[in-house]
Design an enzyme around this catalytic site. Structure first.
Site, PDB file in Angstrom:
ATOM      1  N   MET A 132       0.998  -1.489  -0.278  1.00 33.94           N
ATOM      2  CA  MET A 132       0.623   0.425   0.060  1.00 33.94           C
ATOM      3  C   MET A 132       1.013   1.102  -0.263  1.00 33.94           C
ATOM      4  O   MET A 132       0.595   2.160  -0.181  1.00 33.94           O
ATOM      5  CB  MET A 132      -0.906  -0.169   1.198  1.00 33.94           C
ATOM      6  N   LYS A 133       2.224   1.313   0.146  1.00 35.40           N
ATOM      7  CA  LYS A 133       3.253   2.605   0.301  1.00 35.40           C
ATOM      8  C   LYS A 133       3.036   4.153   0.874  1.00 35.40           C
ATOM      9  O   LYS A 133       2.482   4.452   0.640  1.00 35.40           O
ATOM     10  CB  LYS A 133       2.964   2.882  -1.625  1.00 35.40           C
ATOM     11  N   THR A 134       2.732   2.719   2.280  1.00 34.91           N
ATOM     12  CA  THR A 134       1.907   3.418   3.384  1.00 34.91           C
ATOM     13  C   THR A 134       2.999   4.520   3.820  1.00 34.91           C
ATOM     14  O   THR A 134       3.839   4.780   3.540  1.00 34.91           O
ATOM     15  CB  THR A 134       1.394   2.636   4.299  1.00 34.91           C
ATOM     16  N   THR A 158       4.337  -2.283   2.390  1.00 32.71           N
ATOM     17  CA  THR A 158       5.579  -1.746   1.815  1.00 32.71           C
ATOM     18  C   THR A 158       5.193   0.439   2.504  1.00 32.71           C
ATOM     19  O   THR A 158       4.099   0.680   2.980  1.00 32.71           O
ATOM     20  CB  THR A 158       5.016  -0.822  -0.199  1.00 32.71           C
TER      21      THR A 158
END
Lengths: 315, 315
Positions: A132-134, A158
């Site tokens: 989720m490329k938080t 991620t």
């Protein structure tokens, strides 16, 4: 999946699942009750060794590419049957599964519900990564941490570093779960920010350097490095050294070089690397043989990667 | 909420909801059937004018701070009752609602289900923003776009530019929905990346400059600028000019200066600014008066901001 989960061996998996078999020696039961959980990088390494595979299957459903036999089903049933079928077909060849948040958001509430329950369906013998490329302020990322690892049961996430290194803290505080920092993505636009020059080299390499420092201190940090950016792998592994994992998207449909990613990306033990493939496995066939075709493609990728690794050891 | 939605006026809201009143003139019905939807910045400006408010209420539920009367309920019922109560209590004073994805993820599947259905509960007369700081390759962001706007019914999303400007394209292609690019966040770590020096000034200001260019071309782009970074507002508004919106978190609990954000952040018309407040409104009271206290706090913030705006016009 449950049958396969039960049939899998390895004391670590039993410890994690909380189910201790009667055949286990007492010493191991004792160990179970007092042991600190292994750091994420150790756990990943054990799974890569036990599976003899660096394959990460990207569970990214796409309604336009679904097997024909599933297309008329309601979204929730379609998603569940498809994902269960893919996981079962690829389970012997995958070390990890990565779920792309966007793929589930596109289905709305029903997709998110399926996503939230998926880690427990896969079980603890594979690494389950939420892509989720938080990125947010630490207060918010503590909530993300609690939900993604605690409630949903993922093993890693991620992370995009745009809000600064302090925002990684909620993940550093929990070394049993992993965090992969997006250093260099697989798309052409990656250069706009990730290749900005800095006193420590291009920004993406400065990110890799900071990940090395944090990974040595905490044991649960790795990087995301797109396979399309082949020229980066040598410098990235030289910076990281051994044991710090790379998660590599962009082989297959996106055209990145698998050979370079494996040859230059693995550490001196031939591990610390997860190669993600999604569309090439999930949609290997849209006919009645979709499960079989997905399994065959996952196996083909595993074998190909292992041949590349073997070439390094003997060559 | 439905009562209030029905009682609200404005042809735009009727057009969007698809419910055309019998009292409407024919010309407006005709307009309805052929009109291109307004660009997001126009729509936002109409809402800010119609509500005479720059208040964005941050709908970020926190289980530890819930009103006492709701604490024993199941998560889904608790969330739904709390959010319905807050929206109803603040509806007269809010121009927008912003939902922080992390707040819902912490509840797992049930939280995500509530989140996905929330925009339709609020209705089309307020701007509904999903704060997920989305960032990924364009193929994935098209899925995010379809899910967040199409399936769930949000009006705008926050976006982190780490993967490059090309990744904004799925949002630029749909000017009726807004995208707020995170230029400078409200946390101390913001300086690690956002203040990297570049030939166009600090990186965050280069981001603001690119947003200006894209906003002029597409009419649906704005920036996120943390209120704690007071010294940035003058330069940011000077760069953006009129009509390009800023979304400002960090007043209230995070301690940013409301006065500076409003005085320096609004455009020449006293608009193009959304001030987000979450904890100070949602948790104004944990007693039986939680709804009333939330409404009073939203009103207080609206009035305070309007006094600051009025001071600019007359001063």
């Amino acid at each position: 999946m449950d049958d396969e989960r039960r049939s899998s061996s390895g004391s670590e998996s039993r410890r994690r699942s909380g189910r201790v078999r009667r055949t286990q020696p007492f010493s191991e039961q004792h160990h179970h009750s007092t042991a600190v959980p292994p750091k994420f990088s150790q756990r990943l390494d054990r799974v890569l060794s036990a599976r003899d595979s660096l394959v990460c299957v990207g569970l990214d459903p796409d309604p336009a590419l679904m097997p024909k036999a599933l297309r008329r089903l309601s979204p929730k049933v379609q998603l569940t049957r498809f994902l269960d079928g893919i996981v079962k077909a690829t389970f012997d060849h995958a070390a990890a599964y990565k779920m792309q948040l966007g793929s589930y958001i596109q289905y709305g509430a029903e997709g998110l519900e399926v996503l939230a329950r998926l880690p427990k369906r896969i079980g603890p013998n594979r690494i389950r990564i939420l892509d989720m490329k938080t990125n947010d302020i630490p207060n918010t990322l503590r909530m993300v941490h609690n939900g993604v690892f605690g409630k949903m049961g993922f093993d890693a996430i991620t992370f995009t570093p745009w809000l600064g290194w302090e925002t990684l803290q909620p993940f550093l505080d929990d070394p049993a779960h992993g965090v992969f920092v997006v250093a260099h993505s697989s798309n052409p636009g990656a250069l706009d920010f990730q290749e900005i020059p800095t006193p420590r080299g291009p920004l993406w390499l400065a990110v890799v350097g900071e990940v090395r420092r944090l990974a040595h201190a905490h044991g649960n940090v790795g990087v995301v490095l797109g396979a399309t950016f082949s020229e980066a792998f040598h410098a990235a592994r030289a910076t990281l050294g051994n044991g710090i994992p790379m998660l590599v998207p962009g082989v297959g449909a996106q055209g990145g070089s698998l050979a370079t990613a494996v040859r230059e990306g693995v550490d001196a033990h031939g591990r610390a690397l997860l190669v993600n493939a999604s569309r090439s496995i999930l949609y290997a066939s849209s006919g009645g043989d979709w499960r079989k075709a997905a399994g065959a493609e996952a196996k083909r990728l595993k074998v190909q990667i292992n041949q590349l690794r073997a070439g390094l050891r003997t060559g």
